[in-house]
Design an enzyme around this catalytic site. Structure first.
Site, short mmCIF file in Angstrom:
data_model
loop_
_atom_site.label_atom_id
_atom_site.label_comp_id
_atom_site.label_asym_id
_atom_site.label_seq_id
_atom_site.Cartn_x
_atom_site.Cartn_y
_atom_site.Cartn_z
CG ASP A 1 -2.08 0.83 1.07
OD1 ASP A 1 -3.14 0.81 0.61
OD2 ASP A 1 -1.86 2.17 1.58
CG ASN B 1 -4.10 11.26 -5.83
OD1 ASN B 1 -3.13 11.47 -6.41
ND2 ASN B 1 -4.60 10.25 -5.51
CG ASP C 1 -3.50 8.93 -12.42
OD1 ASP C 1 -3.85 8.52 -11.35
OD2 ASP C 1 -4.23 9.35 -13.28
CD GLU D 1 -4.53 4.12 -1.23
OE1 GLU D 1 -5.04 4.26 -0.21
OE2 GLU D 1 -5.35 3.97 -2.40
#
Length: 282
Positions: A127, A135, A144, A171
């Site tokens: 993770d 983000n 991304d 993620e």
């Protein structure tokens, strides 16, 4: 001049509606174009009639072979499109890794094979730490790019025969090393941490100040009375333990839930894991 129009119509029907394959159409058409004039000449058909009928037969078969070629090309195109769509249904569009659906199918096969061969499976849930904060701060395009970079790192470290790597969603990723011992799996996880650190991706929302990962690791030799969901549950619990230990760490879980001492700089171990929806931790 007498011409067998019924035969012409029959040939066109067979070539078109019969969907004759190209190779078969060429073989049959060539045979008819050679055999028919010879048979009519042997039967004593007048030369003018023989010429006209031969012209019709040859023209009809050439048109038929062209029709078969067109149908063959369309069939090939449809097959390629269908195969591409099937592939897209099993590939994560962002990272290019197998997706959750493909992983579910492949892990089932790997589980059965490992159970039959009595080989260990090392399962790691990976993770990205504080990904939502990343983000929010740097934007989704940057997020991304991070996910693609993480996918490339994981793919490099799970490229052996029988190994699996996939993006479960968000993620969260998963790696499976076939036949790997606990020591080998831990070494692979440490190498992944090192490669992510080498990327040097800044992350102001992380305690480390850069991009890091948390890894929950579980190693198991599948038994007939076990299911892959149990092993995934163990790795999932280990991932939660890694988050609780401060992130940027690997936790090796055990089926009995007791800790296995981690190397320096790594968290303590935990047990348990299952297939949960991604995004539960960050």
């Amino acid at each position: 001049m007498p011409v067998d129009y019924e035969g012409v119509l029959l040939l066109m029907y067979v070539y078109g509606c019969g969907a004759v394959r190209l190779r078969t159409a060429v073989a049959c058409g060539t045979t008819i174009c050679v055999a028919y004039p010879l048979a009519e000449a042997w039967a004593g058909l007048p030369p003018d009639a023989l010429q006209a009928r031969t012209l019709f037969i040859v023209t009809t078969n050439v048109i038929g072979m062209v029709t078969a070629w067109i149908l063959d090309q369309e069939a090939r195109g449809n097959f390629l499109v269908a195969r591409q769509l099937r592939g897209m249904a099993h590939v994560d569009f962002l990272t290019g890794l197998p997706n959750r659906r493909d992983f579910s199918e492949r892990i089932e096969a790997a589980w059965k094979q490992a159970s039959a061969e009595r080989r260990p499976l090392a399962i790691a849930l990976v993770d990205v730490d504080w990904f939502k904060a990343y983000n929010d701060r740097y934007g989704h395009p940057a997020g991304d790019r991070v996910l693609r970079a993480v996918a490339q790192v994981l793919a490099r470290h799970a490229s052996g025969s029988g190994d699996l790597v996939a993006r479960l969603g968000g993620e969260e990723f998963v790696c499976v090393w076939y036949g790997a011992t606990a020591g080998a799996a831990r070494a692979a996880a440490d190498a992944i941490h090192a490669d992510i650190a080498a990327l040097g991706v800044p992350h102001a929302g992380s305690d480390a100040g850069r991009l890091t990962l948390s890894i929950g690791l579980h190693v198991v030799v599948p038994r007939p009375d076990q299911s892959r969901a149990d092993a995934l549950y163990q790795a999932d619990q280990a991932l939660y333990a890694a988050k609780a230990a401060g992130r940027n760490t690997t936790v090796l879980g055990r089926a009995d839930g007791e800790g296995d001492p981690a190397p320096a700089g790594r968290g303590a171990a935990a047990g348990g894991m299952y297939e949960r929806e991604p995004g539960g931790v960050s």
